[in-house]
Write an enzyme that holds these catalytic residues in place. Structure first.
Site, PDB file in Angstrom:
ATOM      1  N   CYS A  63      26.871  11.550   4.655  1.00  0.00           N
ATOM      2  CA  CYS A  63      26.798  10.142   4.246  1.00  0.00           C
ATOM      3  C   CYS A  63      27.996   9.330   4.726  1.00  0.00           C
ATOM      4  O   CYS A  63      27.956   8.112   4.745  1.00  0.00           O
ATOM      5  CB  CYS A  63      26.647  10.027   2.731  1.00  0.00           C
ATOM      6  SG  CYS A  63      27.897  10.870   1.783  1.00  0.00           S
ATOM      7  N   THR A 120       0.843  -1.191   0.000  1.00  0.00           N
ATOM      8  CA  THR A 120       0.000   0.000   0.000  1.00  0.00           C
ATOM      9  C   THR A 120       0.881   1.244   0.000  1.00  0.00           C
ATOM     10  O   THR A 120       1.842   1.339   0.767  1.00  0.00           O
ATOM     11  CB  THR A 120      -0.898  -0.004   1.264  1.00  0.00           C
ATOM     12  OG1 THR A 120      -1.622  -1.227   1.286  1.00  0.00           O
ATOM     13  CG2 THR A 120      -1.842   1.183   1.255  1.00  0.00           C
TER      14      THR A 120
END
Length: 158
Positions: free
Chosen positions: A91, A3
């Site tokens: 990162c 969903t």
């Protein structure tokens, strides 16, 4: 398959809409704060240099090379003063390796370890910048007194 997160999608669309409404004004405000920070620190601390171009950069980013210190030691001292910075990109925050970007532009690894990155945001104020300008030079001066690191800046091409 699954969903779709419709509330999340709608929330993201609204956040983007709000950010776009204030983008130009906020970029100009952050650019002024960023430039004040860079100029103040490079003028008040010898052997401190801006990494990257002076104007062709993000409005909220200042990455500085501070020679003759270890960035990790600086992070600890700044954390005690409630100043949040990083020694690398978000990162690579868990890596102790020097920034691959800074080494790619020709800075030696031992110099790159003295680089710190400031990221300004919507809640960053002129008072925040003034606090950093008042606090950071003294910390750097003290760290340089005890640091075993000595960089020959003539070999850096700065």
């Amino acid at each position: 398959s699954g969903t779709e997160n419709v509330p999340g999608i709608i929330g993201l669309a609204k956040a983007l809409e709000l950010a776009e409404e204030s983008r130009e004004e906020e970029s100009a405000r952050l650019t002024q704060l960023r430039d004040k920070l860079i100029k103040g620190l490079t003028n008040s601390m010898p052997r401190t240099y801006l990494n990257g171009h002076t104007t062709k950069r993000l409005p909220n980013n200042a990455n500085l090379l501070i020679l003759d210190i270890e960035g990790e030691a600086l992070l600890l001292h700044l954390d005690n003063e409630e100043i949040a910075v990083s020694t690398g990109s978000a990162c690579d925050s868990k890596s102790l390796e020097p920034s691959h970007v800074l080494t790619a532009i020709g800075l030696p690894k031992d110099a790159v370890h003295g680089s710190i990155r400031f990221t300004l945001g919507k809640k960053t104020t002129k008072e925040d910048i003034d606090y950093v300008l008042k606090t950071l030079p003294g910390i750097v001066e003290n760290l340089r007194k005890i640091s075993p690191v000595r960089i020959d800046e003539t070999k850096l091409g700065l």
